[in-house]
Design a protein around this motif. Sequence first.
Motif, PDB file in Angstrom:
ATOM      1  N   UNK A 211      51.019  34.725  35.706  1.00  0.00           N
ATOM      2  CA  UNK A 211      51.993  35.823  35.843  1.00  0.00           C
ATOM      3  C   UNK A 211      51.518  36.936  36.339  1.00  0.00           C
ATOM      4  N   UNK A 212      51.183  36.569  37.633  1.00  0.00           N
ATOM      5  CA  UNK A 212      50.542  37.878  38.655  1.00  0.00           C
ATOM      6  C   UNK A 212      51.426  39.002  38.668  1.00  0.00           C
ATOM      7  N   UNK A 213      52.645  38.979  38.627  1.00  0.00           N
ATOM      8  CA  UNK A 213      53.540  40.089  39.089  1.00  0.00           C
ATOM      9  C   UNK A 213      53.436  41.195  37.692  1.00  0.00           C
ATOM     10  N   UNK A 214      53.073  40.478  36.524  1.00  0.00           N
ATOM     11  CA  UNK A 214      53.017  41.339  35.391  1.00  0.00           C
ATOM     12  C   UNK A 214      51.444  41.673  35.048  1.00  0.00           C
ATOM     13  N   UNK A 215      50.558  40.511  35.362  1.00  0.00           N
ATOM     14  CA  UNK A 215      49.386  40.814  35.011  1.00  0.00           C
ATOM     15  C   UNK A 215      48.371  41.755  35.774  1.00  0.00           C
ATOM     16  N   UNK A 216      48.517  41.461  37.157  1.00  0.00           N
ATOM     17  CA  UNK A 216      47.807  42.370  38.045  1.00  0.00           C
ATOM     18  C   UNK A 216      48.133  43.925  37.907  1.00  0.00           C
ATOM     19  N   UNK A 217      49.302  44.454  37.994  1.00  0.00           N
ATOM     20  CA  UNK A 217      49.251  45.953  37.754  1.00  0.00           C
ATOM     21  C   UNK A 217      48.843  46.279  36.458  1.00  0.00           C
ATOM     22  N   UNK A 218      48.918  45.908  35.280  1.00  0.00           N
ATOM     23  CA  UNK A 218      48.396  46.195  34.172  1.00  0.00           C
ATOM     24  C   UNK A 218      46.855  46.238  34.041  1.00  0.00           C
ATOM     25  N   UNK A 219      46.184  44.976  34.801  1.00  0.00           N
ATOM     26  CA  UNK A 219      44.813  45.146  34.631  1.00  0.00           C
ATOM     27  C   UNK A 219      44.191  46.122  35.803  1.00  0.00           C
ATOM     28  N   UNK A 220      44.865  46.380  36.714  1.00  0.00           N
ATOM     29  CA  UNK A 220      44.260  47.622  37.734  1.00  0.00           C
ATOM     30  C   UNK A 220      44.417  48.685  37.006  1.00  0.00           C
ATOM     31  N   UNK A 221      45.404  49.215  36.504  1.00  0.00           N
ATOM     32  CA  UNK A 221      45.576  50.525  35.812  1.00  0.00           C
ATOM     33  C   UNK A 221      44.516  50.541  34.581  1.00  0.00           C
ATOM     34  N   UNK A 222      44.566  49.570  33.572  1.00  0.00           N
ATOM     35  CA  UNK A 222      43.719  49.717  32.349  1.00  0.00           C
ATOM     36  C   UNK A 222      42.234  49.643  32.963  1.00  0.00           C
ATOM     37  N   UNK A 223      41.955  49.113  33.820  1.00  0.00           N
ATOM     38  CA  UNK A 223      40.469  48.869  34.298  1.00  0.00           C
ATOM     39  C   UNK A 223      39.929  50.284  34.794  1.00  0.00           C
ATOM     40  N   UNK A 224      40.983  50.934  35.422  1.00  0.00           N
ATOM     41  CA  UNK A 224      40.637  52.314  36.193  1.00  0.00           C
ATOM     42  C   UNK A 224      40.556  53.372  34.946  1.00  0.00           C
ATOM     43  N   UNK A 225      41.462  53.380  34.109  1.00  0.00           N
ATOM     44  CA  UNK A 225      41.459  54.307  32.714  1.00  0.00           C
ATOM     45  C   UNK A 225      40.506  53.759  32.018  1.00  0.00           C
ATOM     46  N   UNK A 226      39.900  52.827  31.692  1.00  0.00           N
ATOM     47  CA  UNK A 226      38.687  52.442  30.955  1.00  0.00           C
ATOM     48  C   UNK A 226      37.421  53.067  31.657  1.00  0.00           C
ATOM     49  N   UNK A 227      37.328  52.864  32.809  1.00  0.00           N
ATOM     50  CA  UNK A 227      36.205  53.300  33.768  1.00  0.00           C
ATOM     51  C   UNK A 227      35.915  54.770  33.675  1.00  0.00           C
TER      52      UNK A 227
END
Length: 395
Positions: A211-227
């Motif tokens: 489900x790239x259309x749903x998974x990719x944006x969430x992973x990008x934004x969450x990884x940036x916030x956590x970092x």
Amino acid sequence: MTEHLKRRIGFGLLTAYGVGVMVGAGIYVLVGAVAAQAGVWAPLSFLIAGLIAAPTALSYAEFTTRLPEAAGEALFVEKGLNSRLLGVVVGLAIVAAGTVSAGAVLRGGAGYLTSVTGWPDQWVIVIMGVFLVGVAIVGVLESLSMAAVFTAVEVLGLCLVVWAGAGAEPVADYSAPPEIVWSGVVGAAVLAFFAFIGFEDIVNMAEEVRSPERTLPRAILLSLVLTSLLYGLVSWAAVRAVPMDRLAVSEQPLVLVWSAAYGGSAGFLSLIAVAAALNGVLAQVVMAARVLFGLGRRHASLSVFYHASPRFGTPVLATVVIGVGVVAGALLLPVAQLAEVTSVILLSVFVLVNAALIVMKRRDPAAPFAIPMIVPVMGLLAALAALAVSLGGGA
């Protein structure tokens, strides 16, 4: 052979991959450099840097829902700016940047391991390189699972540093901080921006994500916030526990934090730095191989790379070629300016990706994950400013 990668990656592993790429070995030295400019306000510089990176991360997030394919940046620029040539140039630039930076990280990681084992540098580089290429060939799930383990080790080490800093006696600089100097804080934020480079690697996993259309944006934004949070906390621990005159000149600032709280040499942080290096190399090999695979689909001159193993579901030839380049770079290339060259390449790509999204949104505003037009405009300006500072510093 087959021309299809296997969709085996979910949201959790993809987010761990993104965090692992960004939280690389650089955090172990960058804190001191940022503190040298921002002083005790270094945590603020890291948080501002995260905000500077956010618009470009959001631009990548929208593009991944429009064009969820490997070699993402190359496709974004090709379609957005309507230039096949520019797309190829961007794709090959990403491959070069990934290979060069992985070579530098591999060399640094080998140095840490050599200090523990006493083995010759050259053999350590070759053994580590061959092992990581083998993992990358066996499968993307295996690669990202191992990367997640490395990421967990890195984050645990950084959490221990935060814990040590929180328990240490506050130094005078922290207890009675000087008045904030915004020019230093902003200048340090531009330097700290380079610590967030890595979120763009996530888009090149698009064809192996469920489900790239749903998974990719969430992973990008969450990884940036956590970092961003992790960098902010680590830098807070450093300025709280270590006098600024020592922190600003140290090449091992996190070791100083541990020593300030508990004494000793904190040798375990060297082993964590090895894990960080292994993670960085593996992530870059996996990413760069996917870019070659994606370029091979769209350009006849590179079609030899558009093949995936039916057994492993990975682009074997592309992975081997990247692996050879990484090991050769680690053995042969000077590493002093490799990080600077990598940053210039990637910031140039950020400029083009934001420009491409601006053009594409004017043609077709609709997207599964749509952001306001002001966001890529801000991303374009932020990347141009960081690029100007980077080029000016290298002059």
